[in-house]
Scaffold this active site. Structure first.
Site, mmCIF file in Angstrom:
data_model
loop_
_atom_site.group_PDB
_atom_site.id
_atom_site.type_symbol
_atom_site.label_atom_id
_atom_site.label_comp_id
_atom_site.label_asym_id
_atom_site.label_seq_id
_atom_site.Cartn_x
_atom_site.Cartn_y
_atom_site.Cartn_z
ATOM 1 N N LYS A 15 67.515 26.972 70.238
ATOM 2 C CA LYS A 15 68.631 27.706 69.628
ATOM 3 C C LYS A 15 69.967 27.064 69.995
ATOM 4 O O LYS A 15 70.873 26.946 69.164
ATOM 5 C CB LYS A 15 68.614 29.175 70.101
ATOM 6 C CG LYS A 15 67.376 29.935 69.653
ATOM 7 C CD LYS A 15 67.328 31.342 70.216
ATOM 8 C CE LYS A 15 67.102 31.429 71.707
ATOM 9 N NZ LYS A 15 65.781 30.973 72.181
ATOM 10 N N GLN A 53 66.735 34.625 73.878
ATOM 11 C CA GLN A 53 65.339 35.062 73.820
ATOM 12 C C GLN A 53 64.841 34.952 72.358
ATOM 13 O O GLN A 53 65.354 34.134 71.637
ATOM 14 C CB GLN A 53 65.163 36.493 74.377
ATOM 15 C CG GLN A 53 65.388 36.577 75.872
ATOM 16 C CD GLN A 53 66.853 36.627 76.277
ATOM 17 O OE1 GLN A 53 67.590 37.445 75.770
ATOM 18 N NE2 GLN A 53 67.255 35.781 77.182
ATOM 19 N N GLY A 100 68.520 30.282 78.752
ATOM 20 C CA GLY A 100 68.833 28.919 79.182
ATOM 21 C C GLY A 100 68.873 28.073 77.934
ATOM 22 O O GLY A 100 67.834 27.776 77.357
ATOM 23 N N HIS A 101 70.067 27.782 77.455
ATOM 24 C CA HIS A 101 70.225 27.023 76.209
ATOM 25 C C HIS A 101 70.743 25.632 76.541
ATOM 26 O O HIS A 101 71.786 25.499 77.188
ATOM 27 C CB HIS A 101 71.187 27.746 75.256
ATOM 28 C CG HIS A 101 70.669 29.073 74.806
ATOM 29 N ND1 HIS A 101 71.350 29.895 73.944
ATOM 30 C CD2 HIS A 101 69.514 29.734 75.110
ATOM 31 C CE1 HIS A 101 70.631 30.993 73.727
ATOM 32 N NE2 HIS A 101 69.518 30.921 74.443
ATOM 33 N N ASP A 117 63.190 29.551 73.859
ATOM 34 C CA ASP A 117 63.235 28.103 74.092
ATOM 35 C C ASP A 117 62.869 27.293 72.851
ATOM 36 O O ASP A 117 62.278 26.214 72.959
ATOM 37 C CB ASP A 117 62.323 27.706 75.274
ATOM 38 C CG ASP A 117 62.693 28.468 76.539
ATOM 39 O OD1 ASP A 117 63.895 28.710 76.743
ATOM 40 O OD2 ASP A 117 61.790 28.830 77.304
HETATM 41 P P1 GDP Z 1 66.826 27.579 73.619
HETATM 42 O O1 GDP Z 1 66.649 28.466 74.783
HETATM 43 O O2 GDP Z 1 66.217 28.149 72.364
HETATM 44 O O3 GDP Z 1 68.247 27.156 73.387
HETATM 45 O O4 GDP Z 1 65.987 26.250 73.941
HETATM 46 P P2 GDP Z 1 65.994 25.447 75.340
HETATM 47 O O5 GDP Z 1 67.294 24.750 75.466
HETATM 48 O O6 GDP Z 1 65.545 26.317 76.439
HETATM 49 O O7 GDP Z 1 64.811 24.424 75.085
HETATM 50 C C1 GDP Z 1 64.848 23.515 74.018
HETATM 51 C C2 GDP Z 1 64.826 22.079 74.568
HETATM 52 O O8 GDP Z 1 64.524 21.194 73.512
HETATM 53 C C3 GDP Z 1 66.164 21.607 75.112
HETATM 54 O O9 GDP Z 1 65.928 20.720 76.168
HETATM 55 C C4 GDP Z 1 66.798 20.864 73.932
HETATM 56 O O10 GDP Z 1 67.714 19.855 74.318
HETATM 57 C C5 GDP Z 1 65.576 20.267 73.319
HETATM 58 N N1 GDP Z 1 65.592 20.058 71.855
HETATM 59 C C6 GDP Z 1 66.142 20.819 70.891
HETATM 60 N N2 GDP Z 1 65.812 20.346 69.679
HETATM 61 C C7 GDP Z 1 65.020 19.270 69.895
HETATM 62 C C8 GDP Z 1 64.304 18.385 69.032
HETATM 63 O O11 GDP Z 1 64.327 18.485 67.816
HETATM 64 N N3 GDP Z 1 63.554 17.402 69.640
HETATM 65 C C9 GDP Z 1 63.480 17.270 70.988
HETATM 66 N N4 GDP Z 1 62.742 16.291 71.478
HETATM 67 N N5 GDP Z 1 64.130 18.092 71.815
HETATM 68 C C10 GDP Z 1 64.877 19.087 71.270
HETATM 69 P P1 IMO Z 2 66.139 31.628 75.842
HETATM 70 O O1 IMO Z 2 67.379 32.278 75.300
HETATM 71 C C1 IMO Z 2 62.039 32.134 77.218
HETATM 72 C C2 IMO Z 2 61.078 35.878 79.269
HETATM 73 C C3 IMO Z 2 60.746 35.835 80.748
HETATM 74 C C4 IMO Z 2 59.788 37.011 80.841
HETATM 75 C C5 IMO Z 2 60.387 38.022 79.875
HETATM 76 C C6 IMO Z 2 61.262 39.074 80.529
HETATM 77 O O2 IMO Z 2 66.391 30.447 76.698
HETATM 78 O O3 IMO Z 2 65.158 31.387 74.744
HETATM 79 P P2 IMO Z 2 63.709 38.995 81.567
HETATM 80 O O4 IMO Z 2 64.273 38.203 82.711
HETATM 81 O O5 IMO Z 2 64.428 38.771 80.281
HETATM 82 O O6 IMO Z 2 63.571 40.460 81.880
HETATM 83 O O7 IMO Z 2 62.210 38.453 81.409
HETATM 84 O O8 IMO Z 2 61.157 37.259 78.949
HETATM 85 N N1 IMO Z 2 62.382 35.267 78.903
HETATM 86 C C7 IMO Z 2 62.504 34.110 78.250
HETATM 87 N N2 IMO Z 2 61.577 33.214 77.871
HETATM 88 N N3 IMO Z 2 63.332 31.941 76.905
HETATM 89 C C8 IMO Z 2 64.272 32.836 77.256
HETATM 90 O O9 IMO Z 2 65.566 32.734 76.857
HETATM 91 C C9 IMO Z 2 63.883 33.958 77.999
HETATM 92 N N4 IMO Z 2 64.538 35.024 78.531
HETATM 93 C C10 IMO Z 2 63.608 35.808 79.061
HETATM 94 O O10 IMO Z 2 60.123 34.620 81.085
HETATM 95 O O11 IMO Z 2 58.520 36.655 80.341
HETATM 96 MG MG MG Z 3 65.878 28.429 76.729
#
Ligand code: GDP
Ligand code: IMO
Ligand code: MG
Length: 429
Positions: A16, A223, A40-41, A13
């Site tokens: 990416k 991840q 979850g991107h 999270d």
């Molecule tokens: P990922 O799993 O690495 O793709 O990250 P997630 O999407 O799960 O979580 C990142 C969150 O931060 C998302 O809601 C993005 O829209 C948001 N985001 C990404 N870059 C920035 C930033 O520079 N500032 C803010 N405020 N939000 C951001």
């Molecule tokens: P993105 O791509 C954050 C965590 C789960 C758990 C562990 C194992 O959005 O960054 P799993 O279901 O993969 O066997 O769970 O890994 N986990 C993540 N945490 N971002 C993710 O993906 C994750 N995918 C799995 O919460 O601790």
């Molecule tokens: Mg994510």
């Protein structure tokens, strides 16, 4: 040749999806190489938010190839739901390509992930319950069902029958779970097979031909390093290799075909699920970070654990993935803090550790060595030029680069595409 890997450096999270979407403006192909719908991107474009779990984050650009490579654990139900949702929003999905070698997530994988993790009690990992671990377990047990098997009715029937007999026995004996019905799964999955068939191909040949013809390719990690099955905080990890090396086995692309690696670093740290987290702030600072950053999981909605930036983790990710540049995200979330801290070393029994300890007992006991920075107390979300950032923000970034030994390539100050400051002009050749 111009290939770039985007990898998470912390516990996921990091943003990416945002960085991939931003760089995808220049790319022709975006590839997922590991994980599955546990990811979850989130991508924000012109006030619209797109949440992607299996589809690569290049999907919002018309004409881009979006490849789900062999290393991904593919849940066809999720894939089709996501494709339908995208089409409803006017997004073209014709550029999707799915590897014929990818392993398929089956209903029993989801069941076993859910009840299996709960059955660990206090030792539970806190998985996303998407069946990813059990799907890879079947791959390694050499009984997995691949996309090419799913497309072959006879082969699919044979494998499903054998697997289901075994899984039903296990589910009943271990957890008293009702047996799943063969006919139901068979019919349901044959329906998925027909719908995914047009997108299936040999993605190894496709990608290597694209590399040979100099297409610009982005590999999108899911991840992150600290969740890597071998390098993360085992056993509190996922079941795949998010590190950049995961591309070679997860997409069939040789190591020397990778040009650049960008590590995505959130300006502070979060973690969902169980496991050690040395800079976690179980106090009002942690609450403030969670509130300012709306830190709740995209996939599960769980509140994320929060803490200060851990440069030891980023340094480790840099070594493991050969990171050329950091893409630092969510710097804007720290705008209102009076003071910001960064962990630059781990002390254990009075000594600073040279690397990341393997033992969770040791990691749980390390004492983070913090450096404290004055906050900038300025809204930076409208800044588009590095020089225009407040001096205190630049000092924080510069110390991050110095202590990790990795250059700052991108600074993100908001979720939208334009809220991005690019320092490295050579990410793509
Ligand atoms: P990922 O799993 O690495 O793709 O990250 P997630 O999407 O799960 O979580 C990142 C969150 O931060 C998302 O809601 C993005 O829209 C948001 N985001 C990404 N870059 C920035 C930033 O520079 N500032 C803010 N405020 N939000 C951001
Ligand atoms: P993105 O791509 C954050 C965590 C789960 C758990 C562990 C194992 O959005 O960054 P799993 O279901 O993969 O066997 O769970 O890994 N986990 C993540 N945490 N971002 C993710 O993906 C994750 N995918 C799995 O919460 O601790
Ligand atoms: Mg994510």
């Amino acid at each position: 040749m111009s290939t770039v890997v985007i990898t998470g450096t912390q516990w996921g999270d990091e943003g990416k999806g945002k960085i991939v979407d931003y760089l995808a403006q220049q790319a022709e192909t975006v590839v997922r190489y590991q994980g599955g719908s546990n990811a979850g991107h989130t991508v924000a474009v012109k006030g619209e938010e797109y949440k992607l779990r299996l589809l690569p984050s290049g999907i919002l650009y018309k004409g881009t190839h979006n490849v789900i490579a062999n290393g991904v654990a593919v849940d066809p139900e999720v894939m089709l739901q996501e494709m339908d949702a995208m089409e409803k929003r006017g997004i073209d999905v014709s550029g999707i390509r799915l590897s014929d070698r990818a392993h398929v997530v089956m209903p029993y994988h989801r069941v076993m992930d859910g009840i299996g993790d709960e059955a660990r009690g206090k030792e539970k990992i806190g998985t996303t319950k998407r069946g990813i671990g059990p799907c890879y377990m079947d791959r390694d047990d050499r009984i997995g069902i691949r996309v090419c098997d799913l497309l072959d009715k006879e082969e699919f029937a044979k494998k499903l029958k054998a697997n289901l007999a075994k899984k039903n026995k296990e589910m009943q004996a271990l957890y008293g779970h009702e047996p799943l019905k063969y006919e139901d799964i068979y019919e349901q999955y044959l329906g998925y097979a027909e719908r995914i068939r047009p997108y299936v191909c040999d993605t190894i040949t496709l990608l290597n031909e694209e590399i040979a013809s100099d297409r610009r390719i982005l590999f999108e990690g899911a991840q992150a390093t600290m969740l890597d099955i071998d390098y993360g905080t085992y056993p509190y990890v996922t079941a795949s290799h998010p590190v950049s090396g995961g591309v070679t086995v997860g997409a069939g692309v040789a190591p020397r075909k990778i040009d650049k690696v960008v590590g995505v670093v959130k300006a502070y740290c979060t973690r969902v699920g169980e496991g050690p987290f040395p800079t976690e702030q179980l106090n009002e600072i942690g609450d403030k970070i969670r509130d300012a950053g709306h830190e709740y999981g995209t996939v599960t909605g769980r509140p994320r654990r929060t803490g200060w930036l851990d440069a030891c983790v980023v340094r480790y990710a840099g070594i493991l993935s050969g990171i050329d540049y950091m893409a630092i995200t969510r710097l804007d979330i720290l705008d209102s803090f009076d003071e910001i801290r960064m962990c630059t070393g781990y002390k254990y029994k009075g000594e600073v550790l040279p690397g990341m300890p393997a033992s969770l007992k040791v990691l749980a006991e390390v004492e983070p060595v913090y450096e404290t920075f004055p906050g900038w107390k300025t809204d930076i979300s409208g800044i588009r030029d590095y020089d225009a950032l407040p001096e205190n923000a630049k000092k924080y970034l510069e110390r991050m680069a110095e202590t990790t030994g990795i250059a700052v390539g991108i600074v993100s100050v908001g979720p939208n595409r334009d809220q991005t400051i690019v320092l490295a002009k050579d990410i793509f050749k």
